[in-house]
Design a protein around this motif. Structure first.
Motif, mmCIF file in Angstrom:
data_model
loop_
_atom_site.group_PDB
_atom_site.id
_atom_site.type_symbol
_atom_site.label_atom_id
_atom_site.label_comp_id
_atom_site.label_asym_id
_atom_site.label_seq_id
_atom_site.Cartn_x
_atom_site.Cartn_y
_atom_site.Cartn_z
ATOM 1 N N MET A 1 0.838 -1.191 0.000
ATOM 2 C CA MET A 1 0.000 0.000 0.000
ATOM 3 C C MET A 1 0.871 1.238 0.000
ATOM 4 O O MET A 1 1.790 1.376 0.822
ATOM 5 N N ASP A 2 0.621 2.190 -0.946
ATOM 6 C CA ASP A 2 1.376 3.433 -0.978
ATOM 7 C C ASP A 2 0.700 4.480 -0.090
ATOM 8 O O ASP A 2 -0.416 4.309 0.380
ATOM 9 N N TRP A 3 1.400 5.611 0.105
ATOM 10 C CA TRP A 3 0.895 6.642 1.011
ATOM 11 C C TRP A 3 -0.422 7.271 0.538
ATOM 12 O O TRP A 3 -1.323 7.480 1.366
ATOM 13 N N PRO A 4 -0.584 7.611 -0.747
ATOM 14 C CA PRO A 4 -1.873 8.181 -1.167
ATOM 15 C C PRO A 4 -3.053 7.259 -0.878
ATOM 16 O O PRO A 4 -4.118 7.717 -0.441
ATOM 17 N N GLY B 1 -7.723 5.982 2.474
ATOM 18 C CA GLY B 1 -8.428 5.068 3.364
ATOM 19 C C GLY B 1 -8.683 5.694 4.728
ATOM 20 O O GLY B 1 -9.767 5.539 5.299
ATOM 21 N N PHE B 2 -7.699 6.409 5.259
ATOM 22 C CA PHE B 2 -7.869 7.090 6.549
ATOM 23 C C PHE B 2 -8.981 8.126 6.474
ATOM 24 O O PHE B 2 -9.843 8.200 7.360
ATOM 25 N N ALA B 3 -8.968 8.936 5.405
ATOM 26 C CA ALA B 3 -9.988 9.980 5.244
ATOM 27 C C ALA B 3 -11.375 9.377 5.091
ATOM 28 O O ALA B 3 -12.351 9.879 5.659
ATOM 29 N N LEU C 1 -5.879 -1.225 8.574
ATOM 30 C CA LEU C 1 -5.419 -0.421 9.705
ATOM 31 C C LEU C 1 -5.554 1.064 9.416
ATOM 32 O O LEU C 1 -5.941 1.847 10.301
ATOM 33 N N ALA C 2 -5.235 1.477 8.177
ATOM 34 C CA ALA C 2 -5.355 2.896 7.819
ATOM 35 C C ALA C 2 -6.805 3.360 7.903
ATOM 36 O O ALA C 2 -7.113 4.413 8.491
ATOM 37 N N CYS C 3 -7.717 2.584 7.329
ATOM 38 C CA CYS C 3 -9.139 2.930 7.413
ATOM 39 C C CYS C 3 -9.616 2.908 8.857
ATOM 40 O O CYS C 3 -10.403 3.771 9.288
ATOM 41 N N GLY C 4 -9.139 1.923 9.618
ATOM 42 C CA GLY C 4 -9.557 1.798 11.003
ATOM 43 C C GLY C 4 -9.100 2.954 11.870
ATOM 44 O O GLY C 4 -9.836 3.397 12.760
#
Length: 261
Positions: free
Chosen positions: A1-4, A9-11, A215-218
Motif C-alpha cells: 500500500m502506498d501513502w496516497p 483510506g484514513f480519510a 489499519l489505515a481505514c480503522g
C-alpha cells in the motif's frame, strides 16, 4: 500500500464514521464500496478487511460511551450473545458458498435496498405521529441478532451495523441502541476477523485481510467514531436516520445497476 492510498483510506474511515457513529453504526457498511471500487480490495478479501476496520475503529466510539456510562445494560448482552455465533457461520458461508463478485454485489444490493427504504419509511412515519413505536421483546432481539450476525459475517460489517438501523427503526431510542450496537459490532468483528484468519490457512484464494489498508481505514474510523459519539446529543435524530437510509439506498442501487450492465 502506498501513502496516497493509505491517506485516502484514513480519510474515508474518518468521514464515514463521523456520520454513522451517532446512530450506532461503525461505517463499515458504507466503507465497503469505497474499498472495492476506489481502493481496489478484491473479493472476498474485502470482507475480512472490513472486519479489521471495525476492530481498529470500534474503541473510539466505545471509549466515549464508556465515559458517559451508556455501555452497561441488557441490550448490549443480547446483541453480543446473538451476533457472535452468527458471524462465525457467516464467515464460513462467505468463503465456501459466496465467493464470486457478481453474487457478492447481488447480496449487497439485496441487503441495502430494503434496509434503506425501510429505515426511511419508518423514520417518516415515526415523525408524523406522537405515539412511540413498541419496542421488540428480548426474544425477538436475540433472534434478530443471530440472523444479522450471519449476514454481517458474509458482508463484513460485524452484525451490529445492521442491528443499529433496524432497532432504531423499530422504536428504540438512538441513545440506547447506539452503544449496544457498536459493542456488538466490535466483539463480532474480532471473532469474524479471527475466523477469516484461520480459514485463510486452509483455503486457497485471497481471503486474508489487507492489513495495512484495514489499519489505515480503522485509524480514521477510530478518530471519527469518537467524534461522532460525542456529537450524538447535538444532532437531530430524524435527520440522521434519513441520511443513513438514503446512503443505504444509494449504495445498494449502485451495485444493482452494476449487475444489470
Amino acid at each position: 500500500m502506498d501513502w496516497p492510498t493509505g491517506l485516502l483510506g484514513f480519510a474515508a474511515g474518518l468521514l464515514i464514521s463521523v456520520a454513522t457513529a451517532p446512530v450506532g453504526v461503525s461505517g463499515a457498511v458504507f466503507l465497503l464500496p469505497v474499498q472495492v471500487s476506489v481502493l481496489g480490495v478484491p473479493s472476498p478479501a474485502v470482507t475480512p478487511t472490513n472486519l479489521l476496520y471495525n476492530v481498529v475503529a470500534g474503541p473510539g466510539a466505545l471509549l466515549r460511551h464508556h465515559r458517559a456510562g451508556t455501555l452497561r445494560g441488557p441490550l448490549t448482552r443480547l446483541l453480543v450473545l446473538g451476533t457472535v455465533p452468527g458471524v462465525v457461520l457467516g464467515a464460513v458461508i462467505r468463503v465456501f458458498a459466496v465467493p464470486g463478485p457478481s453474487v457478492f454485489r447481488l447480496l449487497i444490493a439485496a441487503l441495502l435496498l430494503p434496509l434503506g427504504g425501510w429505515l426511511c419509511l419508518r423514520t417518516l412515519r415515526r415523525a408524523s405521529r406522537t405515539a412511540p413505536a413498541r419496542e421488540p421483546s428480548s426474544r425477538a432481539v436475540s433472534r434478530l441478532a443471530m440472523a444479522v450476525g450471519v449476514a454481517g459475517g458474509i458482508y463484513g460489517i460485524g452484525g451490529g451495523s445492521l442491528l443499529g438501523p433496524i432497532l432504531v427503526g423499530r422504536g428504540m431510542p438512538v441513545a440506547k441502541v447506539a452503544p449496544a450496537a457498536l459493542a456488538a459490532t466490535f466483539v463480532t468483528s474480532v471473532v469474524g476477523a479471527g475466523t477469516y484468519a484461520l480459514l485463510s490457512l486452509s483455503v486457497t484464494g485471497d481471503i486474508a485481510p489487507h492489513w495495512s489498508l484495514g489499519l489505515a481505514c480503522g485509524l480514521g474510523g477510530l478518530c471519527g467514531g469518537y467524534l461522532g459519539a460525542r456529537l450524538q446529543p447535538r444532532l437531530p435524530e430524524t435527520a440522521l436516520r434519513l441520511l443513513l437510509g438514503v446512503l443505504a439506498l444509494g449504495v445498494g442501487g449502485l451495485y444493482a445497476v452494476q449487475l444489470l450492465r
